[in-house]
Design an enzyme around this catalytic site. Structure first.
Site, PDB file in Angstrom:
ATOM      1  CB  VAL A  20      -0.882   0.031   1.272  1.00 26.07           C
ATOM      2  CG1 VAL A  20      -1.668   1.334   1.363  1.00 26.07           C
ATOM      3  CG2 VAL A  20      -1.807  -1.170   1.326  1.00 26.07           C
ATOM      4  CG  ASN A  98       4.802   9.230   0.124  1.00 29.78           C
ATOM      5  OD1 ASN A  98       5.927   9.707   0.278  1.00 29.78           O
ATOM      6  ND2 ASN A  98       3.968   9.707  -0.790  1.00 29.78           N
ATOM      7  CE1 TYR A 163       5.687  18.205   6.281  1.00 29.22           C
ATOM      8  CE2 TYR A 163       7.781  19.384   6.361  1.00 29.22           C
ATOM      9  CZ  TYR A 163       7.021  18.290   5.960  1.00 29.22           C
ATOM     10  OH  TYR A 163       7.615  17.282   5.242  1.00 29.22           O
ATOM     11  CE  LYS A 167       6.015  14.766   7.134  1.00 27.43           C
ATOM     12  NZ  LYS A 167       5.540  13.511   6.546  1.00 27.43           N
TER      13      LYS A 167
HETATM   14  N1  LIG Z   1       9.779  16.938  -0.782  1.00 23.66           N
HETATM   15  C1  LIG Z   1      10.457  17.113   0.338  1.00 23.66           C
HETATM   16  O1  LIG Z   1      11.335  17.990   0.442  1.00 23.66           O
HETATM   17  C2  LIG Z   1      10.209  16.218   1.518  1.00 23.66           C
HETATM   18  C3  LIG Z   1      11.204  16.104   2.492  1.00 23.66           C
HETATM   19  C4  LIG Z   1      10.981  15.276   3.605  1.00 23.66           C
HETATM   20  C5  LIG Z   1       9.798  14.586   3.720  1.00 23.66           C
HETATM   21  N2  LIG Z   1       8.828  14.716   2.758  1.00 23.66           N
HETATM   22  C6  LIG Z   1       7.577  13.972   2.937  1.00 23.66           C
HETATM   23  O2  LIG Z   1       7.446  13.059   1.868  1.00 23.66           O
HETATM   24  C7  LIG Z   1       6.068  12.761   1.647  1.00 23.66           C
HETATM   25  C8  LIG Z   1       5.756  12.861   0.167  1.00 23.66           C
HETATM   26  O3  LIG Z   1       5.942  14.216  -0.242  1.00 23.66           O
HETATM   27  P1  LIG Z   1       6.427  14.641  -1.692  1.00 23.66           P
HETATM   28  O4  LIG Z   1       7.575  15.528  -1.517  1.00 23.66           O
HETATM   29  O5  LIG Z   1       6.549  13.456  -2.567  1.00 23.66           O
HETATM   30  O6  LIG Z   1       5.159  15.565  -2.120  1.00 23.66           O
HETATM   31  P2  LIG Z   1       4.237  15.633  -3.421  1.00 23.66           P
HETATM   32  O7  LIG Z   1       5.022  15.563  -4.670  1.00 23.66           O
HETATM   33  O8  LIG Z   1       3.384  16.843  -3.186  1.00 23.66           O
HETATM   34  O9  LIG Z   1       3.332  14.313  -3.306  1.00 23.66           O
HETATM   35  C9  LIG Z   1       2.327  14.189  -2.333  1.00 23.66           C
HETATM   36  C10 LIG Z   1       1.429  13.016  -2.667  1.00 23.66           C
HETATM   37  O10 LIG Z   1       0.446  12.896  -1.627  1.00 23.66           O
HETATM   38  C11 LIG Z   1      -0.871  13.006  -2.193  1.00 23.66           C
HETATM   39  N3  LIG Z   1      -1.728  13.689  -1.220  1.00 23.66           N
HETATM   40  C12 LIG Z   1      -1.618  14.948  -0.773  1.00 23.66           C
HETATM   41  N4  LIG Z   1      -2.598  15.219   0.093  1.00 23.66           N
HETATM   42  C13 LIG Z   1      -3.359  14.104   0.189  1.00 23.66           C
HETATM   43  C14 LIG Z   1      -4.537  13.773   0.896  1.00 23.66           C
HETATM   44  N5  LIG Z   1      -5.168  14.661   1.671  1.00 23.66           N
HETATM   45  N6  LIG Z   1      -5.038  12.523   0.778  1.00 23.66           N
HETATM   46  C15 LIG Z   1      -4.432  11.620  -0.032  1.00 23.66           C
HETATM   47  N7  LIG Z   1      -3.317  11.877  -0.735  1.00 23.66           N
HETATM   48  C16 LIG Z   1      -2.795  13.116  -0.636  1.00 23.66           C
HETATM   49  C17 LIG Z   1      -0.666  13.791  -3.490  1.00 23.66           C
HETATM   50  O11 LIG Z   1      -1.672  13.547  -4.475  1.00 23.66           O
HETATM   51  P3  LIG Z   1      -3.042  14.449  -4.530  1.00 23.66           P
HETATM   52  O12 LIG Z   1      -2.613  15.884  -4.452  1.00 23.66           O
HETATM   53  O13 LIG Z   1      -3.707  14.065  -5.807  1.00 23.66           O
HETATM   54  O14 LIG Z   1      -3.855  14.035  -3.346  1.00 23.66           O
HETATM   55  C18 LIG Z   1       0.660  13.199  -3.962  1.00 23.66           C
HETATM   56  O15 LIG Z   1       0.445  11.946  -4.550  1.00 23.66           O
HETATM   57  C19 LIG Z   1       5.285  13.725   2.539  1.00 23.66           C
HETATM   58  O16 LIG Z   1       4.875  13.057   3.712  1.00 23.66           O
HETATM   59  C20 LIG Z   1       6.300  14.807   2.869  1.00 23.66           C
HETATM   60  O17 LIG Z   1       6.025  15.436   4.100  1.00 23.66           O
HETATM   61  C21 LIG Z   1       9.020  15.506   1.666  1.00 23.66           C
END
Ligand SMILES: NC(=O)c1ccc[n+]([C@@H]2O[C@H](COP(=O)([O-])OP(=O)(O)OC[C@H]3O[C@@H](n4cnc5c(N)ncnc54)[C@H](OP(=O)(O)O)[C@@H]3O)[C@@H](O)[C@H]2O)c1
Length: 272
Positions: A20, A98, A163, A167
């Protein structure tokens, strides 16, 4: 970067048949789903945007795997329930928590609705899904759970206060579950990347420097599952995390204040 054949086999043997992945339509979730598909996992993928998720499902199916797409908003209890229901009868061995997003700026100026929504997605849905699957994995006496923590999880972060706190919750929760669930054959991993070039920055209204690409973090996250309980993908993130580790917490907050002030500078300069 891709998983080695040996890693693919290890992961599939240990955590197959189904995985999942929440938030699988973009960024890190998409990369993890892609790597798992190449390893032969069948996937239950989730996001809110139907068109994008179905397109991703189509791409993943080209690896000759089964894919179930679950359009659900995880800020909503009904969305979490839909996720759980969609896995009924499937041999799920891996949960990747994720889906998540960030907010930034001065907390006093923030919209409370947006901040509460963030907690529902980043924490409450993760709590509920982890509880359901930990029970299932305990019965099976096997399974894996990956949590997306962050570099911001290890101290307070001014201008991304809520945020970073979400985390910190994830990091702490994952570390504790790693110990609790080990006797039941369940591996837990907290992955704490630094900036990654995804849609995260745009949604959080941050302009992040030195961001890694999702493919630089995905493989190291998956390869760490079952071998350790924490992974900090990427050299810069390692330097920042381990370099700051011995400093007093108050000093780390000051350093992160400077980092986040840089990421959110455009907001104050009115460049947006
Ligand atoms: N990018 C960074 O710098 C970074 C660093 C450390 C940790 N992270 C963590 O990594 C994870 C993934 O982030 P990412 O950087 O890959 O961001 P991203 O490109 O914005 O992807 C986020 C994903 O989550 C989905 N999503 C968002 N809100 C949602 C909701 N309410 N229900 C279901 N799905 C939802 C989005 O699709 P939809 O919008 O269609 O729902 C998308 O598939 C997050 O937990 C983030 O906090 C990111």
């Amino acid at each position: 970067m891709n998983l080695s054949n040996q890693e693919k086999k290890r992961l599939k043997d240990k955590y197959g048949d189904w995985a999942v992945v929440t938030g699988a339509s973009s960024g890190i979730g998409l990369e993890l789903a892609t790597q798992l598909a190449a390893a032969g996992f069948n996937l239950i993928i989730n996001a809110r945007n139907e068109e994008r998720l179905l397109k991703v499902a189509q791409q993943l199916k080209s690896q000759n795997i089964e894919v179930k797409s679950v359009i659900a908003d995880l800020s909503d209890k009904a969305g979490v329930e839909k996720m759980i229901q969609s896995t009924q009868g499937l041999q799920v061995g891996l949960l990747i928590n994720n889906a998540g997003y960030g907010t930034s700026g001065l907390f006093v100026d923030a919209s409370m609705d947006a901040e509460i929504n963030l907690l529902r997605v980043n924490c409450e849905s993760v709590l509920a899904l982890s509880h359901f699957f930990a029970k299932k994995f305990k019965q099976q006496q096997r399974g894996g759970i990956i949590f997306l923590s962050s570099l911001v999880a290890f101290q307070g972060v001014p201008y991304a206060a809520n945020y970073a706190a979400s985390k910190a919750y994830i990091q702490s929760f994952a570390e504790a579950l790693a110990v609790e669930l080990k006797p039941f054959g369940i591996d837990v991993l907290a992955a704490a990347p630094g900036p990654v070039e995804t849609e995260f920055g745009q949604r959080a209204n941050m302009q992040m420097d030195n961001a890694m690409s999702p493919d630089q973090v995905g493989v190291s996250i998956l390869a760490a599952l079952g071998k350790r309980t924490n992974v900090v993908p990427g050299l810069l993130s390692k330097v920042l995390t381990y370099g700051l580790r011995t400093l007093p917490r108050s000093m780390k907050v000051k350093i992160l204040e400077k980092v986040m002030a840089g990421f959110t500078k455009h907001q104050r300069s009115g460049a947006e």
